[in-house]
Enzyme design. Structure first.
Site, PDB file in Angstrom:
ATOM      1  N   PHE A 168      -2.954  24.911   0.768  1.00 50.76           N
ATOM      2  CA  PHE A 168      -3.310  23.687   1.350  1.00 50.76           C
ATOM      3  C   PHE A 168      -4.423  24.609   2.336  1.00 50.76           C
ATOM      4  CE2 PHE A 168       0.919  22.646   0.085  1.00 50.76           C
ATOM      5  CZ  PHE A 168       0.856  21.816  -1.441  1.00 50.76           C
ATOM      6  N   GLY A 177      -2.017  24.992  -6.458  1.00 46.84           N
ATOM      7  CA  GLY A 177      -0.969  23.860  -7.578  1.00 46.84           C
ATOM      8  C   GLY A 177      -2.549  22.841  -8.176  1.00 46.84           C
ATOM      9  N   ILE A 226     -14.732  13.077 -13.621  1.00 50.85           N
ATOM     10  CA  ILE A 226     -12.897  13.277 -14.384  1.00 50.85           C
ATOM     11  C   ILE A 226     -12.640  13.864 -15.887  1.00 50.85           C
ATOM     12  CG2 ILE A 226     -10.902  12.700 -13.220  1.00 50.85           C
ATOM     13  CD1 ILE A 226     -12.331  12.450 -11.334  1.00 50.85           C
ATOM     14  N   ASN A 286      -9.669  16.443 -15.892  1.00 48.08           N
ATOM     15  CA  ASN A 286      -8.811  16.375 -17.264  1.00 48.08           C
ATOM     16  C   ASN A 286      -7.857  15.403 -16.062  1.00 48.08           C
ATOM     17  OD1 ASN A 286      -6.866  16.741 -18.503  1.00 48.08           O
ATOM     18  ND2 ASN A 286      -5.365  18.002 -17.182  1.00 48.08           N
ATOM     19  N   PRO A 287      -7.796  13.843 -16.210  1.00 48.64           N
ATOM     20  CA  PRO A 287      -6.932  12.476 -15.088  1.00 48.64           C
ATOM     21  C   PRO A 287      -5.842  12.784 -14.941  1.00 48.64           C
ATOM     22  CG  PRO A 287      -8.268  11.462 -17.024  1.00 48.64           C
ATOM     23  CD  PRO A 287      -8.396  13.299 -17.701  1.00 48.64           C
ATOM     24  N   LYS A 330     -16.841  16.659  -9.638  1.00 49.47           N
ATOM     25  CA  LYS A 330     -16.915  16.501  -8.429  1.00 49.47           C
ATOM     26  C   LYS A 330     -16.349  16.917  -7.549  1.00 49.47           C
ATOM     27  CE  LYS A 330     -19.508  12.731  -6.982  1.00 49.47           C
ATOM     28  NZ  LYS A 330     -20.352  11.984  -5.863  1.00 49.47           N
ATOM     29  N   GLY A 361      -9.413  18.410  -4.560  1.00 52.18           N
ATOM     30  CA  GLY A 361      -8.312  18.402  -3.800  1.00 52.18           C
ATOM     31  C   GLY A 361      -8.384  17.680  -1.803  1.00 52.18           C
ATOM     32  N   GLU A 362      -9.483  18.031  -1.872  1.00 51.35           N
ATOM     33  CA  GLU A 362      -9.630  17.447   0.234  1.00 51.35           C
ATOM     34  C   GLU A 362     -10.355  16.588   0.392  1.00 51.35           C
ATOM     35  OE1 GLU A 362      -9.336  21.107   1.626  1.00 51.35           O
ATOM     36  OE2 GLU A 362     -10.505  22.198   0.644  1.00 51.35           O
TER      37      GLU A 362
END
Lengths: 702, 214, 326
Positions: free
Chosen positions: A230, A457, A593, A595-596, A665, A668-669
């Site tokens: 993270f 992850g 997207i 890989n949903p 785009k 993760g953040e």
């Protein structure tokens, strides 16, 4: 396994069977165990270390400290932003409570752990300062004039017909990845191999090269899987330096795992912040001005700053915006990147303030946002590469049932609980960096793609296999993606939501080149039959390595961001102040997207972090000692199963034409950005109580 | 449970409060038992024999069945089941997350019941059956809960996953998977920092509703 | 953790013989003791494992229910007799810890668990409970979780158990075995206030063993509730918890039992509040009056002043749930 939601994790089987090996799980003949002894003062000097009892303790091989550590060739280097510059075991100076002061090495974990308690360190203590709020007056401009920003007129909000002014406080957040940081270090002469958690494998390799002044071929870093990071997993942390030195001294394979308490002090955290926002609008709800002032903290030995005020500059169409960012130096370890670094903190304040102003205007907060929609980047004065935040608003509102929201706070009660709806939006830069990849299609039908990226992850290998499979038309189970080794083609660190865009672009380009190569060999067919071509030309394999620039064509002409809008239903018990999140809808503009199934998990993960941030998480220091009083998972409350409802994720799923060839785009953040504000706004809507200092614990609502 | 007399024997004369092995040997009545002559004692000290003897007597025999396989070990009483699994038996599927019973990553089944192996002294499971994540699948056939975790993406980094799965299986066996709310409450001893909770709950519900014995 | 001797004496008598020596500790579930040993808070020379002793039974007696000291928290919480006669105890147990920990923790061990005060756990901090004479780190420190009742100048820690709050409310009796045979003491007198000796949590002598608890039969099963207010929805210690039990007949409260957790060095019985409810109708107004009575003598510190509001609100709320007037 592919289903309607995409590709399930290619390493999933290894993870659900416990077979995958994390950093502390590699065995070597003669492997020994190191335990780090932490300082018990926050500032001062070590005056002596009595390690006799520890050395005599059964099984102990060595006790290493600055008193007996070898001279480290790289310690004469000047520090840089990515090197935390604690030169472990170099000198007697103490910069923070919990700094590594010795390493005890023994033949078993139990023996090392016990012997570590026998090391007696004496100190000359100096008075420490660890409170941000008590030291605000000592703040400074971290980036000179670049710390401030002005568009139009400063503090113009003051002249607006409707305005609010508010101060927001966010505490220390600790990453608390489930896997404790670990390094297994194996020296062979002047060659070193390490197994560790590294978000940025190539930069860790460089850090180790720098530390020991070794050539690249002498340093091998493996980080095949990361048990969460993270943002905390990039630097060569002080504990890791201790492991490298320890293994060198005893010349045996050495494993050093830090404990949960050390996870609070040795591997970074999210800086707390004090933020002031002034915001004003015309009576009909058009923004007139925003002023956003933020102060965070950094250590005395290194500067770490983050873009807390960045989003304020461009999220809304507002003619007058001024921001300032300051840091205060404290006797704590240096903060580091923490999920949605900067934005998460800043947007909490911004999106609460937006809600406060909408309330003052008696406007629906979503309508207020729509009214001030920025259809180009007002900061950079550029068009967006793509922006579907408006669709996030409308899709999210529809899925959530936003139209049932009551404008008047504290007006809905269900089964004795106050019910409120809240919304919060966020953005995060859709960046990209240079990356290389290698692709090799062999006669056995296996396509192997390699790059030195990581997976903490999100499912890096899975999405890369997906990208490759869209180009090279072979069964997806025949595509392998190898990551986690510094020997592989160079990739950027897995941070800043750039991995899919950077590594994905490299994989895209490499596979495209591979396909072209096959076409050339076969003489120009659109859909090459790869195996047939290899066979006909008697080739064991075809391989290409491709370097892809981090600069997408025309990228400079556009401003690129991912967006999210979170909708939250909060229930608040009026007597006890307990808050339950009952419903969440998160609408996301993450471009295409790819890989949903795994993308959805990333958003859910960000939301769960947001639940922790808004309701439970707070690193608490006793400033008398400069020490955490809750450095464990019993007292530092991350969200549990019981805190998390079903979370509906809605993707706009429209291609960004600029960012990368896939049109994605990074998400993760952005997943966490704006969520804490949505909760605080929902709590306000439920109760009429505006909590401006996180977390929103029961005591603040009674 | 029967008193295991064999556990008592080796500890006669043990003075664990004394950290010095040499002092230990001087005081130990065991010395007379092994009848070392002074010369032999010096030699033993030089070759660190004293520590080796001390070590032998500090350890206790531990017999347990792990994933159906009988294990016979010598362990220090202070060694936790978690560290024994990971460091001695190389069963690293069971994870150390907090080492203090505050995260659930170390969850294993002891005689069919889920416990935190980090707070379980190895010596206290003498004679018991341990099941870890490595013992859940039958050969290449994954346990239904493992399949469901894969299908529902019930994890990201994977570090808490073995504990989640062991806990999830126990949750159904205990009869605590009758609703989403109940699953959440009875899975709350397993922290997932990646935040896969909703997917985990979905996986458990599917297995529960599938009705296959777990 | 330092090395220690581990023994498993055959009989209860052997256990009693073994625990007389100083430096000896009994281990049952170990959920708290092993944690404390790992942190160096306690460092016994010898552990006496008692898990094999026949003290697991849950059996009806002439006038109550006997629960063996080694009955697991999870087993007690789901036991049919407990659910039927004392659902409050089941609720309290389920509010504590996690399913895994409840599968390990025993009734006796739960009673013996130490405070979770951070200054007690941290061996680098002052703490009179851990090391008498070193001072109280919490008094002037971070005392958000700490006591508002019955604290002393020496210690403001709270007892962390949920189970014990339930047992205190239910007038349980503790059965203790010693060299001279068994003795019985009221549960509410088992734990003690810190006074000048915070290092001593309870009245169990060093050479004694808890063998069980007994809950007298009562008429509270229909109207009882355990409310736990905490910083997250599960797996967290109480900011404040309330065990409430009412015997309601003919629209009036005949008897009431109230105990609180998270507010004192021991489970805190609210006798005056209980008395105030007897003969009254189970209404929110009466509950609020009782809650105010319960707060007499409360004293807060820098970070726990909220408990002065949260505690009465929780008492009233728990009573509403118990009475079914939510």
């Amino acid at each position: 396994m592919t289903n309607k939601n995409g590709l399930t994790r290619v390493d999933g089987r290894l993870k659900v069977t416990g077979a995958i090996k994390y950093a502390a799980e590699y065995k070597f003949p003669g492997l020994v165990y190191g335990v780090v002894v932490s300082s018990t003062i926050a500032k001062g000097e070590i005056t002596g270390i009595d390690s006799k009892a520890a050395e005599k303790s059964p099984g102990v091989i060595a006790v290493i400290s600055h008193l007996n550590a070898p001279k480290i060739p790289g310690y004469d280097r000047k520090p840089n932003d990515f090197d935390p510059n604690i030169k472990t075991f170099n000198d007697s100076k103490i910069y923070f409570y919990g700094q590594p002061v010795a390493l005890v090495i023994a033949d078993s974990f139990e023996r090392a752990k016990h012997a570590a308690t026998l090391v007696k360190v004496s100190y000359q203590k100096q008075q420490q300062q660890t409170s941000l709020t008590a030291n605000l007056q000592n703040s400074y401009k971290p980036w000179g004039d670049g710390s401030d920003y002005l568009r139009g007129e400063a503090n113009a909000y003051r002249n607006a017909s409707v305005k609010i002014e508010a101060e927001y406080h966010t505490p220390i957040h600790v990453h608390n990845a489930m896997e404790p940081f670990a390094m297994t270090a194996v020296w062979d002469g002047d060659k070193i191999t390490v197994y560790t958690k590294a978000q940025a494998i190539k930069s860790m390799q460089q850090d180790i090269m720098n530390m020991f002044k070794l050539p690249i071929e002498n340093v091998q870093v493996y980080s095949k899987v990361i048990g969460g990071a993270f943002g905390s997993g990039s630097p060569l942390w002080p504990y890791a330096k201790a492991a490298l030195i320890g293994a060198k001294v005893i010349n045996k394979p050495l494993k050093v795992v830090i404990d949960r308490e050390q996870m609070f002090t040795m591997v970074g955290y999210r800086s707390p912040a004090v933020q002031k926002i002034g915001m004003g609008a015309s009576a009909d709800g058009k923004l007139v001005g925003i002023t956003h002032e933020a102060t965070g903290e950094t250590s005395t030995y290194q500067q770490f700053g983050e873009g807390i005020t960045d989003t304020t500059k461009f999220l809304y169409d507002c003619p007058n915006v001024n921001t300032q960012y300051r840091l205060t130096r404290l006797d704590l370890s240096t903060p580091t990147y923490t999920r949605g670094p900067g934005e998460t903190t800043g947007v909490f304040a911004l999106e609460c303030a937006v809600d406060e102003l909408a309330h003052a205007l008696n406007m629906d907060p979503l309508e207020f946002r729509k009214k001030n929609y920025a259809d180009h980047d007002p900061e950079e004065n550029k068009p967006w590469s793509s922006k579907y935040l408006d669709e996030c608003y409308s899709l999210g509102a529809e899925h959530f049932g936003w139209d049932r929201r009551k404008q008047k706070p504290a007006s809905v009660i269900e089964n004795g609980w106050l019910v409120g709806y809240g919304v919060g939006s966020g953005a995060y830069g859709a960046g990209r960096a240079n990356c290389s990849a290698r692709a090799k299609l062999s006669a056995d039908g296996i396509l192997l793609i390699q790059s030195s990226t990581s997976d903490m992850g999100p499912g890096t290998a899975t999405v890369m296999v997906k990208i490759a499979s869209d180009i090279i038309d072979i069964p997806v189970e025949n595509i392998r993606f190898e990551l986690g080794s510094s020997a592989l083609p160079a990739a950027p660190g897995e941070y800043g939501s750039i991995t899919t865009s950077s590594v994905g672009s490299a994989v895209f380009d490499t596979c495209t080149e591979l396909k072209e190569k096959f076409k050339q060999i076969a003489g120009g067919t659109d859909n090459p039959d790869y195996l047939k071509i290899l066979k006909e030309h008697n080739l064991p394999f075809v391989e290409v390595t491709h370097h892809t620039s981090g600069r997408a064509p025309d990228a400079d002409k556009y401003s690129a961001h991912a967006y999210v809008t979170h909708f939250v239903e909060a229930h608040v018990h009026p007597a006890t102040g307990m808050v339950k999140i009952k419903k969440v809808v998160s609408a996301v503009d993450g471009g295409k997207i790819l890989n949903p199934i795994t993308a959805r998990s990333q958003i859910i993960g960000g939301v769960v972090w947001g639940i922790g941030m808004s309701l439970t998480e707070e690193g608490v220091l006793d400033h008398r000692y400069g020490k955490y009083v809750n450095a464990n998972l019993g007292d530092y409350h991350v969200a549990t199963h019981a805190d998390v409802p079903q979370i509906e994720v809605v993707f706009v799923d429209k291609k960004d034409p600029v960012t990368n060839p896939m049109g994605s785009k990074g998400i993760g953040e952005v997943a966490i950005v704006g969520f804490a504000a949505a909760v605080a706004n929902a709590v306000f809507n439920a109760t009429g109580i505006r909590v401006r200092d996180l977390p929103i614990t029961p005591d603040k609502l009674i | 449970m029967e008193d295991d007399k064999s556990l008592l024997k080796p500890q006669q004369g043990l003075h664990p409060e004394d950290n010095s092995r040499r002092n230990f040997l001087k005081q130990s009545t065991l010395l007379t038992a092994v009848a070392l002559t002074p010369v032999a004692a010096v030699k033993a000290a030089e070759s660190h024999m004293d520590e080796k003897i001390a070590e032998a007597f500090e350890k206790l025999p531990l017999k347990m069945e792990v994933n159906g396989v009988a294990k016979s070990l010598q362990v220090e009483p202070r060694a936790t089941l978690l560290d024994i699994l990971r460091e001695q038996l190389d069963l690293t599927g069971t994870k150390k997350g907090c080492d203090h019973g505050q995260c659930g990553a170390c969850t294993v089944h002891v005689d069919g019941h889920r416990v935190n192996s980090c707070l379980t002294l190895g010596i206290m499971v003498n004679g018991k059956k341990i099941t870890t994540i490595e013992g859940l699948a039958k050969g290449d056939d994954l346990h239904p809960m493992q399949e469901a975790f894969l299908k529902h993406d019930g994890f990201q980094c994977g570090y808490c996953t073995p504990g989640q799965i062991m806990s999830a299986v126990a949750c159904i066996r205990e009869g605590h998977a009758n609703s989403e709310m109940e699953i959440r409450e009875y899975m709350s001893g397993n922290i997932c920092r990646c935040g896969a909770y909703p997917n985990i709950v979905n996986a458990i519900q599917e297995v529960k509703e599938g009705g296959i014995a777990v | 953790m330092k090395q220690f001797q581990y023994i498993r004496p055959a009989t209860q008598q052997n256990v009693l013989d073994a625990i007389t020596k100083s430096g000896t500790k009994i281990i049952a579930g170990g959920t708290n003791l092993v944690d404390l040993m790992k942190r160096g808070v306690t460092a016994p020379d010898k552990l006496v494992d008692i898990n094999h002793l026949p003290l697991k039974g849950i059996t009806p007696t002439k006038s109550g229910l006997h629960i063996g000291a080694l009955a697991l928290n999870s087993v007690v919480s789901e036991n049919a007799l407990v659910l039927q006669k004392h659902p409050l105890l089941s609720l309290a147990l389920k509010a504590g810890a996690s399913p895994q920990l409840r599968n390990m923790a025993t009734v006796g061990g739960n009673m013996m668990q130490r405070t979770r005060c951070t200054y007690f756990y941290d061996t680098t901090m002052p703490c009179n409970k851990r090391e008498p004479g070193t001072g109280c780190g919490a008094m002037e420190g971070y005392n958000r979780m700490h006591a508002i009742f019955g604290a002393s100048q020496q210690c403001i820690a709270v007892h962390p158990s949920d189970m014990c709050v339930g047992l205190a409310a239910l007038d349980a009796v503790v059965i203790i075995a010693g060299k001279k045979g068994e003795r019985r003491i009221p549960f509410v007198d088992f734990h003690r206030l810190p006074e000048d000796h915070p290092e001593t949590d309870n009245h169990l002598a060093k050479d004694e063993l808890i063998v069980g608890v007994e809950i007298p039969d009562n008429n509270f099963a229909k109207n009882s509730y355990y409310l736990k207010v905490r910083d997250r929805q599960s797996y967290a210690f109480a900011l404040v918890s309330v065990a409430a039990a009412l015997d309601i007949s003919g629209g009036l409260i005949k008897q009431a039992r109230l105990a609180m957790g998270g507010v004192a060095h021991k489970p805190w019985r609210l006798y005056d509040a209980e008395k105030s409810l007897v003969g009254k109708a189970p209404t929110e107004e009466n509950f609020k009056v009782a809650a105010q009575i319960a707060m007499q003598g409360a004293k807060a510190y820098e970070y726990n002043a909220f408990k002065l509001k949260l505690a009465p609100a929780s008492i009233s709320e728990a009573l509403k749930h118990a009475a079914g007037v939510v």
